[in-house]
Design a protein around this motif. Structure first.
Motif, mmCIF file in Angstrom:
data_model
loop_
_atom_site.group_PDB
_atom_site.id
_atom_site.type_symbol
_atom_site.label_atom_id
_atom_site.label_comp_id
_atom_site.label_asym_id
_atom_site.label_seq_id
_atom_site.Cartn_x
_atom_site.Cartn_y
_atom_site.Cartn_z
ATOM 1 N N GLU A 1 14.532 -12.303 15.421
ATOM 2 C CA GLU A 1 15.435 -12.667 14.329
ATOM 3 C C GLU A 1 14.690 -13.447 13.244
ATOM 4 O O GLU A 1 14.823 -13.167 12.049
ATOM 5 C CB GLU A 1 16.600 -13.506 14.860
ATOM 6 C CG GLU A 1 17.591 -13.906 13.779
ATOM 7 C CD GLU A 1 18.721 -14.769 14.307
ATOM 8 O OE1 GLU A 1 19.796 -14.786 13.681
ATOM 9 O OE2 GLU A 1 18.525 -15.449 15.338
ATOM 10 N N GLY A 2 13.886 -14.424 13.655
ATOM 11 C CA GLY A 2 13.152 -15.235 12.693
ATOM 12 C C GLY A 2 12.107 -14.437 11.928
ATOM 13 O O GLY A 2 11.964 -14.574 10.710
ATOM 14 N N ALA A 3 11.379 -13.590 12.649
ATOM 15 C CA ALA A 3 10.356 -12.776 12.002
ATOM 16 C C ALA A 3 10.988 -11.801 11.006
ATOM 17 O O ALA A 3 10.465 -11.584 9.903
ATOM 18 C CB ALA A 3 9.549 -12.020 13.050
ATOM 19 N N ALA B 1 13.785 -12.241 9.367
ATOM 20 C CA ALA B 1 14.231 -13.011 8.206
ATOM 21 C C ALA B 1 13.070 -13.291 7.257
ATOM 22 O O ALA B 1 13.222 -13.230 6.031
ATOM 23 C CB ALA B 1 14.872 -14.313 8.660
ATOM 24 N N MET B 2 11.896 -13.604 7.811
ATOM 25 C CA MET B 2 10.723 -13.842 6.969
ATOM 26 C C MET B 2 10.339 -12.587 6.195
ATOM 27 O O MET B 2 9.962 -12.648 5.017
ATOM 28 C CB MET B 2 9.546 -14.306 7.829
ATOM 29 C CG MET B 2 9.704 -15.688 8.412
ATOM 30 S SD MET B 2 8.294 -16.157 9.447
ATOM 31 C CE MET B 2 7.005 -16.340 8.194
ATOM 32 N N GLY C 1 15.238 -14.695 19.536
ATOM 33 C CA GLY C 1 15.063 -15.650 18.450
ATOM 34 C C GLY C 1 13.824 -15.364 17.620
ATOM 35 O O GLY C 1 13.828 -15.499 16.389
ATOM 36 N N THR C 2 12.760 -14.942 18.286
ATOM 37 C CA THR C 2 11.525 -14.613 17.583
ATOM 38 C C THR C 2 11.706 -13.395 16.680
ATOM 39 O O THR C 2 11.267 -13.382 15.521
ATOM 40 C CB THR C 2 10.391 -14.351 18.591
ATOM 41 O OG1 THR C 2 10.162 -15.556 19.342
ATOM 42 C CG2 THR C 2 9.111 -13.951 17.888
#
Length: 298
Positions: free
Chosen positions: A233-235, A237-238, A230-231
């Motif tokens: 994926e989120g990073a 996306a940013m 999840g980390t």
């Protein structure tokens, strides 16, 4: 779009009316591209139907799977698939590319349509492919990566001597059915392989290390895996959707004297930048080696 000698991120394109596509090689990359084309919702491949795409593979059960799963046309005969094809994608191991091109060269030369040859094989140069074909056949070299299997691939596209700008753009549009694409000069392809072609393996290795460290710190493996994935994926996306550089994003989350600063210091002291540079340099060198006729893929 940039010229073949330039390097530019390009906007979405189309297949420019080209509809008959042969994909020689029904492995993971061939399947990903074929399935992306027939399921594409981005508009890049709006003119392509499953019946327009023929996949070639020597293994009958594989052809049965591709036909039954995606409705694709299938055959074990590369010459048959290449006949009057608008685009022929070579999706085999690097050491087999020249052999495949020799098999279909006379067919490509005899086609009434101008067939564009596209290779997704690492390391095989445009000159090597052009030498196996009749003079004037347009060839485009592509370096994809495995996230195309989930529609998130990143591909680099380079045109050969006889490939017109619109043909290079057509191929770029083809690859956008399974992710994003950039146009580069061929001289940059080994570096592309090091950054994005092999890049997913680096990310998976980082995830592995994060998970193992989390387990050592007391988390259960499923929880550590979920947090790490999840980390990442989120990073990502940013980084992709934002307007800040990687350095700026890292700085924003690294408070002076804080926990992240302590972690980053540990990574830097253990030579993370040097490790990445050496790894990617080795990758680029191996990519260049794969383009040499006597080289076999590991």
């Amino acid at each position: 779009m940039s010229s073949p000698g330039g390097s530019e991120v390009v906007s979405p394109g189309t297949l420019g009316g080209m509809t008959k596509i042969a994909i020689i090689g029904g492995g993971n990359i061939g399947e990903a591209l074929a399935s992306g084309l027939v399921a594409d919702t981005s508009g890049a491949a709006a003119e392509v139907s499953a019946s327009d795409v023929t996949v070639v593979d020597p293994y009958a059960p594989r052809l049965d799977y591709l036909r039954e799963t995606y409705g694709l046309a299938t055959t074990d005969d590369a010459t048959e698939a290449a006949t009057e094809a608008d685009i022929v994608v070579i999706a085999v191991k690097p050491y087999l590319v020249s052999t495949v091109l020799e098999q279909i060269a006379s067919t490509i030369d005899a086609n009434d349509t101008e067939t564009v040859i596209v290779s997704v094989a690492a390391g095989v140069t445009l000159a090597t492919m052009e030498a196996a074909l009749a003079a004037g056949v347009p060839v485009v070299r592509v370096m994809p990566n495995t996230p195309m299997l989930v529609g998130k691939g990143t591909s680099a596209v380079a045109g050969g001597r006889f490939a017109r700008d619109e043909q290079v753009e057509t191929v770029r549009g083809l690859m956008e059915a399974v992710g994003t694409a950039v146009t580069v000069g061929e001289k940059d392809m080994d570096a592309v392989t090091a950054v994005s072609g092999s890049g997913p393996a680096y990310v998976f290795l980082v995830a592995e290390a994060m998970i193992e460290a989390g387990v050592q710190l007391g988390l259960t493996r499923p929880v550590a895996a979920q947090l790490a994935a999840g980390t990442l994926e989120g990073a990502s996306a940013m980084l992709v959707k934002g307007d800040k550089s990687a350095a700026e994003l890292r700085g924003n989350v690294t408070s002076p004297g804080g926990t992240t600063a302590a972690a980053v210091r540990g990574l830097e002291e253990n030579g993370i930048r040097k490790a990445f540079y050496q790894a990617m340099e080795a990758c680029a060198e191996r990519s260049a080696e794969l383009g040499r006729p006597s080289s076999d893929e590991d």
